[in-house]
Structure formats: structure tokens, C-alpha cells
Design an enzyme around this catalytic site. Structure first.
Site, PDB file in Angstrom:
ATOM      1  N   HIS A   1      -2.751   2.293  -5.741  1.00  0.00           N
ATOM      2  CA  HIS A   1      -3.182   0.972  -5.254  1.00  0.00           C
ATOM      3  C   HIS A   1      -3.294  -0.039  -6.395  1.00  0.00           C
ATOM      4  O   HIS A   1      -3.319  -1.251  -6.152  1.00  0.00           O
ATOM      5  CB  HIS A   1      -4.518   1.098  -4.527  1.00  0.00           C
ATOM      6  CG  HIS A   1      -4.704   0.095  -3.431  1.00  0.00           C
ATOM      7  ND1 HIS A   1      -3.994   0.122  -2.246  1.00  0.00           N
ATOM      8  CD2 HIS A   1      -5.521  -0.989  -3.338  1.00  0.00           C
ATOM      9  CE1 HIS A   1      -4.367  -0.885  -1.482  1.00  0.00           C
ATOM     10  NE2 HIS A   1      -5.290  -1.577  -2.121  1.00  0.00           N
TER      11      HIS A   1
ATOM     12  N   TYR B   1      -9.461 -11.085  -6.923  1.00  0.00           N
ATOM     13  CA  TYR B   1      -8.487 -10.929  -8.004  1.00  0.00           C
ATOM     14  C   TYR B   1      -8.590 -12.048  -9.037  1.00  0.00           C
ATOM     15  O   TYR B   1      -8.117 -11.900 -10.155  1.00  0.00           O
ATOM     16  CB  TYR B   1      -7.063 -10.860  -7.442  1.00  0.00           C
ATOM     17  CG  TYR B   1      -6.826  -9.622  -6.614  1.00  0.00           C
ATOM     18  CD1 TYR B   1      -6.823  -8.362  -7.207  1.00  0.00           C
ATOM     19  CD2 TYR B   1      -6.636  -9.697  -5.240  1.00  0.00           C
ATOM     20  CE1 TYR B   1      -6.624  -7.216  -6.449  1.00  0.00           C
ATOM     21  CE2 TYR B   1      -6.435  -8.562  -4.481  1.00  0.00           C
ATOM     22  CZ  TYR B   1      -6.428  -7.327  -5.085  1.00  0.00           C
ATOM     23  OH  TYR B   1      -6.244  -6.193  -4.336  1.00  0.00           O
TER      24      TYR B   1
ATOM     25  N   HIS C   1      -4.170  -9.884   3.832  1.00  0.00           N
ATOM     26  CA  HIS C   1      -5.630  -9.853   3.901  1.00  0.00           C
ATOM     27  C   HIS C   1      -6.134 -10.697   5.067  1.00  0.00           C
ATOM     28  O   HIS C   1      -5.660 -11.827   5.262  1.00  0.00           O
ATOM     29  CB  HIS C   1      -6.252 -10.390   2.612  1.00  0.00           C
ATOM     30  CG  HIS C   1      -6.168  -9.426   1.467  1.00  0.00           C
ATOM     31  ND1 HIS C   1      -6.291  -9.817   0.152  1.00  0.00           N
ATOM     32  CD2 HIS C   1      -5.993  -8.074   1.444  1.00  0.00           C
ATOM     33  CE1 HIS C   1      -6.178  -8.753  -0.623  1.00  0.00           C
ATOM     34  NE2 HIS C   1      -6.002  -7.700   0.127  1.00  0.00           N
TER      35      HIS C   1
ATOM     36  N   ARG D   1       0.856  -1.177   0.000  1.00  0.00           N
ATOM     37  CA  ARG D   1       0.000   0.000   0.000  1.00  0.00           C
ATOM     38  C   ARG D   1       0.900   1.238   0.000  1.00  0.00           C
ATOM     39  O   ARG D   1       2.051   1.171   0.432  1.00  0.00           O
ATOM     40  CB  ARG D   1      -0.898   0.021   1.237  1.00  0.00           C
ATOM     41  CG  ARG D   1      -1.799  -1.210   1.383  1.00  0.00           C
ATOM     42  CD  ARG D   1      -2.574  -1.131   2.701  1.00  0.00           C
ATOM     43  NE  ARG D   1      -3.496  -2.260   2.843  1.00  0.00           N
ATOM     44  CZ  ARG D   1      -3.194  -3.395   3.463  1.00  0.00           C
ATOM     45  NH1 ARG D   1      -1.982  -3.569   4.001  1.00  0.00           N
ATOM     46  NH2 ARG D   1      -4.085  -4.380   3.554  1.00  0.00           N
TER      47      ARG D   1
ATOM     48  N   LYS E   1      -2.216  -2.087   7.980  1.00  0.00           N
ATOM     49  CA  LYS E   1      -3.664  -1.990   8.147  1.00  0.00           C
ATOM     50  C   LYS E   1      -4.149  -3.059   9.126  1.00  0.00           C
ATOM     51  O   LYS E   1      -3.822  -4.227   8.990  1.00  0.00           O
ATOM     52  CB  LYS E   1      -4.352  -2.164   6.791  1.00  0.00           C
ATOM     53  CG  LYS E   1      -5.837  -1.857   6.805  1.00  0.00           C
ATOM     54  CD  LYS E   1      -6.403  -1.918   5.406  1.00  0.00           C
ATOM     55  CE  LYS E   1      -7.889  -1.598   5.392  1.00  0.00           C
ATOM     56  NZ  LYS E   1      -8.467  -1.638   4.037  1.00  0.00           N
TER      57      LYS E   1
ATOM     58  N   ARG F   1      -0.584  -2.611  -6.364  1.00  0.00           N
ATOM     59  CA  ARG F   1      -0.854  -3.740  -5.454  1.00  0.00           C
ATOM     60  C   ARG F   1      -1.858  -4.699  -6.090  1.00  0.00           C
ATOM     61  O   ARG F   1      -1.693  -5.925  -5.999  1.00  0.00           O
ATOM     62  CB  ARG F   1      -1.380  -3.189  -4.127  1.00  0.00           C
ATOM     63  CG  ARG F   1      -1.735  -4.228  -3.069  1.00  0.00           C
ATOM     64  CD  ARG F   1      -2.026  -3.485  -1.767  1.00  0.00           C
ATOM     65  NE  ARG F   1      -2.840  -4.243  -0.843  1.00  0.00           N
ATOM     66  CZ  ARG F   1      -2.384  -5.047   0.101  1.00  0.00           C
ATOM     67  NH1 ARG F   1      -1.085  -5.231   0.223  1.00  0.00           N
ATOM     68  NH2 ARG F   1      -3.207  -5.671   0.924  1.00  0.00           N
TER      69      ARG F   1
END
Length: 255
Positions: free
Chosen positions: A201, A236, A227, A112, A137, A204
Site C-alpha cells: 500500500h 498526504y 476516496h 490497491r 472499495k 499507493r
């Protein structure tokens, strides 16, 4: 950013409500959200407002009352993904070494923008080709891969720096803003003549998509990205073309 966002949301809600701010009034909250929806507010923003209000009453005011308001179903927007050729073009047109390394690490390690600006020299393990991402995050640490192709440039770039130094600093020796790093990509996209609506982003997104196309298991991609849920990573698969390569359009096919 979350704090600033929540503060703005709560200020607007309190100005609307005007009285009994310490009381979690479910009816008023529903009325407020409905009004926002009628103004054409997107589901993502509506849910952000609800989460901010929930956080205030549950975590700050310690209300025991359960708020019976469901999150709105958000639209499924596929991420913007750059091809490997486009990534290479973006990096090749970037002449400044620091900028080139930032873009290379963002894509090649799946970072990120906030993670790029907070990287320290000690987080980089050149020998094992890994990066240690700390307190990202959700407050989680993770290990991700370091692109082997940038090792030589990276070694010369960090020469003379200590482990506690930021990997990427401004000309004044201070931390970079996320906005300045985003502008680096914007300029590179313009120079590379790439017209996709790509944001920082997107690097990524491209990292994750290309790994899946190369046959890397979704669980490993999930760990590299940090994640919490496998469902976040699985989106994805909708843009990875590994299953589409052998399919041809019916237009022009022989009978």
C-alpha cells in the site's frame, strides 16, 4: 477480508456473551469493549469490533435501537512513503516483466493490491492512458491514469489476450493472490536495499504524495484514488515535502 474479519470478531463476542445473542445489549457491548481496551487493544481494532457488532444487530438482526457508543479516537499514523528515487530503484531491480508491470501500475496508477490482481485487459485503455477500476472499495468505479512509460511493455504483454482475461495471471492461468503480489514488492525492497517498513500500500501512498508534491490539486488526487472523503486525501499533505524544500535546519546556520 471484511467478511472474514467480522465473522472472527462476532464469534469471539458471542463466545464471551454466551446467551441472548439476538438481543443488542448496550451494557454488555460496552463491558466487552472496555475489557479489550484494558488488554491494550489499539483504537483501530476496538473500532473494528464495534463496527462488526453494529453491523450484525442493525443490518442482520434489523434492530431499531440506536447504539450509543462512540468510536475511539484513532492515532494519526503518517503513511510510509517511498521517494521517487526509491520507486525507480525498486522497479529497476525487478527483472520479471509481469512483476515489473504490476509494481509500475500499482505506483503509477495509485492502485490497491486487490485492484492490481483484479485488473482485466479490457480495463486498460492504452490510447487514452487510463485505467478503469471497477467495483473497488465501497463498490465504486473510478478512472485513474496509466503510466506512459510502460505502454510499450504493456502492449507486448497483453498481445493475444482477450478483454475479459485477467491482466496478471499465475503461471497456471489463474488469478494471483494478494499475498503473492505483496511478496513481489518485499523481494524488490530487499534487492534494492531499501530498509523502510514499506508495504504494498506504500506504493499507493507514494503515488498520492508525489502528485501533491508536483502541484496536482487535492481534489483531482482524491478522484484518482477513489476516496469518499477529501479528508482522507488531505493526510498526504502532511508527508508531502512541497512546503519543506526551502526550509533548512537551524543547525549550522550562520549567525
Amino acid at each position: 477480508r471484511t467478511i472474514r474479519s467480522y465473522m472472527g470478531i462476532l464469534k469471539a463476542y458471542f463466545l464471551w456473551k454466551q446467551s441472548d445473542l439476538e438481543i443488542m445489549d448496550e451494557g454488555n457491548i460496552k463491558k466487552y469493549l472496555l475489557g479489550k481496551e484494558e488488554q491494550g487493544l489499539k483504537a483501530t481494532t476496538r473500532n473494528l469490533i464495534l463496527n462488526a457488532i453494529k453491523f450484525f444487530y442493525h443490518d442482520i438482526m434489523k434492530s431499531k435501537h440506536k447504539l450509543d457508543i462512540r468510536l475511539a479516537k484513532e492515532e494519526l499514523n503518517l503513511p510510509v512513503v517511498l521517494s521517487k528515487q526509491e520507486i525507480n530503484k525498486i522497479i529497476s531491480v525487478t527483472e520479471n516483466l509481469k512483476h515489473k508491470l504490476m509494481l509500475s501500475i500499482a505506483y503509477g496508477s495509485g492502485l490497491r493490491v486487490s485492484e492490481v490482481v483484479n485488473l482485466k485487459v479490457g480495463d486498460v485503455d492504452i490510447d487514452s492512458l487510463t485505467l478503469h477500476i471497477k467495483k473497488s472499495k465501497g463498490g465504486k468505479d473510478r478512472i485513474t491514469v496509466l503510466p506512459e512509460g510502460i505502454v510499450s511493455d504493456l502492449k507486448s504483454f497483453v498481445a493475444g489476450k482477450s478483454a475479459s482475461d485477467l491482466l496478471f495471471e499465475s503461471e497456471r492461468g489463474k488469478g494471483l493472490s494478494t499475498r503473492s503480489v505483496q511478496l513481489i514488492l518485499k523481494n524488490a525492497l530487499r534487492k534494492a536495499e531499501i530498509t523502510k517498513s514499506a508495504k504494498f500500500h506504500s506504493l499507493r501512498h507514494s503515488f498520492a504524495t508525489h502528485l501533491l508534491e508536483d502541484g496536482v490539486d487535492t481534489r483531482y488526487v482524491q478522484e484518482l484514488l477513489g476516496h469518499h472523503s477529501i479528508k482522507t486525501t488531505q493526510r498526504y499533505t502532511k508527508v508531502a515535502d512541497c512546503k519543506l524544500r526551502g526550509i533548512k535546519s537551524p543547525l549550522g546556520m550562520s549567525k
